[in-house]
Design an enzyme around this catalytic site. Sequence first.
Site, PDB file in Angstrom:
ATOM      1  N   GLU A 232      -1.226  38.977  60.631  1.00 37.08           N
ATOM      2  CA  GLU A 232      -0.998  39.263  61.704  1.00 37.08           C
ATOM      3  C   GLU A 232      -1.115  38.454  63.302  1.00 37.08           C
ATOM      4  O   GLU A 232      -3.075  38.684  63.752  1.00 37.08           O
ATOM      5  CB  GLU A 232      -1.285  40.320  62.636  1.00 37.08           C
ATOM      6  CG  GLU A 232      -0.667  40.760  63.929  1.00 37.08           C
ATOM      7  CD  GLU A 232      -0.839  42.861  63.948  1.00 37.08           C
ATOM      8  OE1 GLU A 232      -0.830  42.643  65.448  1.00 37.08           O
ATOM      9  OE2 GLU A 232      -1.199  42.954  63.636  1.00 37.08           O
ATOM     10  N   CYS A 266      -0.866  40.972  71.453  1.00 34.45           N
ATOM     11  CA  CYS A 266       0.606  40.142  70.363  1.00 34.45           C
ATOM     12  C   CYS A 266       2.251  40.370  71.139  1.00 34.45           C
ATOM     13  O   CYS A 266       2.322  39.882  70.466  1.00 34.45           O
ATOM     14  CB  CYS A 266       0.344  40.033  69.189  1.00 34.45           C
ATOM     15  SG  CYS A 266      -0.016  42.021  68.059  1.00 34.45           S
TER      16      CYS A 266
END
Length: 519
Positions: A232, A266
């Site tokens: 990720e 993110c």
Amino acid sequence: MSIQTTISPHNQQPYVSRTYPLPEDLDATIKKAAAAQKGVGCRSSREADRDWPTKEIEAMKEDIPLELTLQMGRPVAQGAGEVRGLLERSNYLLDIAASSLADVSLADTDKPGFKRYIKRVPLGVVFVIAPWNFPYLTTVNSVLPALIAGNAVLLKPSPQTPITAERFAIAFTRAGLPENLLQVVHLSPELASDVIKHPLVNFVSFTGSVAVGRVISETAAKASGFTGSALELGGKDPAYVAPDADLDYTAAELVDGAFFNSGQSCCAIERIYVHEAVYDQFVAKFVDITKNYRLGDPTSTETNLGPVVSLASAEKIRKQVADAIKQGAKGLIPEDLFTAAKAYALFPFEFCLSKLTFLVLGDSGTAFVAPQVLVDVNHTMDVMTEETFGPVVGIQRVASASEAISLMNDSKYGLTASIWTNIEANAASSEELFLKFVNELETGTVFLNRCDYLDPALSWVGVKDSGRGVSLSKFGASASSRMTPSLLFGWLMVMLGCDAGYDQLTRPKSVHMKIKTSP
């Protein structure tokens, strides 16, 4: 032995230190994990208490917020939200464990004299490398499913937030997890690489930067046995504001999506495309809300915007803003509104290869960065194409939804995107517009009228440089196990009776719609 030290971002003082293990000690730790994992099997069917790890975490919730603030700088008033999210995700992942890990029966298509089914079995030893920005929320995504699926876990926290992993280990130990199934390891990059290459390590789950993700992927691919990996990575998440959007609601939500946790997420909103019909009104509302933020001491409950994680990060963010302004962007937030950021002042001048830089006033600088809203931006500027990871957002005018889609896709990242339209008032046209974005955007999740949120029932997945693999949802819950076909009295290809081939040739794309936005 080498030592890592955590520096508190708001005062630049040492907070805690941890010692790295010797290589032989690390090897012994991995062997203990592998030995503990043997014969464990999937735990969900034997779990009597659905609150297995969550009660122990609940007991720590008063201590976590300030401890987290001192490690990574988020305002203490916002720490309780991470604990609530941790508990929400834990409960959901526990709820779906049994169904996600259950045997897959093929009885409906068995031929006479045959019995076939597919078991899910643990991977073995899983190495989890967790980030600092939301350490509890990201760690639970990998650690809890891995343990429930019957794996042993080696948990490496970020050097910025070492205590968070230790709290996980304490919670699981108090809940009765067998010894050595979860071990915390504080490691240098070199030692982390040794773990990935170790023959007893079967899978690595990493959350962090694209650059480090590439190194981990390459290291895993070269390891004996092709160590599996889930990555990720970064994001440059866009939003589109349609001409019928509720601007009061939308501006407030997008300010929060851009600046919560000082933009260090993110899936933070880093670029906004606004239809020209409402551009001026939207920008004015966005700026007014931003000017009311309170940047300062994160240990004060009055603060809602803290420092970024480090001096180096602050310098990178300021340079990105300065470069954009030199290229023609306009900053709408006067820095003098935020006195905590004044230890730095920007003085553009030509430096190496004609790149803009700035002069630092004072000896140590500050990790406090004032929020900034940039207009007159375009995709020649890093601020619209490279991840900022700070309290900065660029807002660009567009003439149509098609132009917005083209610009939103003009990125090497693809984590989330959000569309803002008044579906309550214009149900048919708004849904048609939204579905156009859903079908055409190159991203993992598409939101309607919300952003910067992970629903544990939806798959969390990135495309392009935002990563690979899945966490959360039933797809993520089963990622820490593998399928084993069983066939009695004969052999047929399991692929003929299950969807595993389709799983490998497709990816989940999550759609999250907020229909009602009015009070």
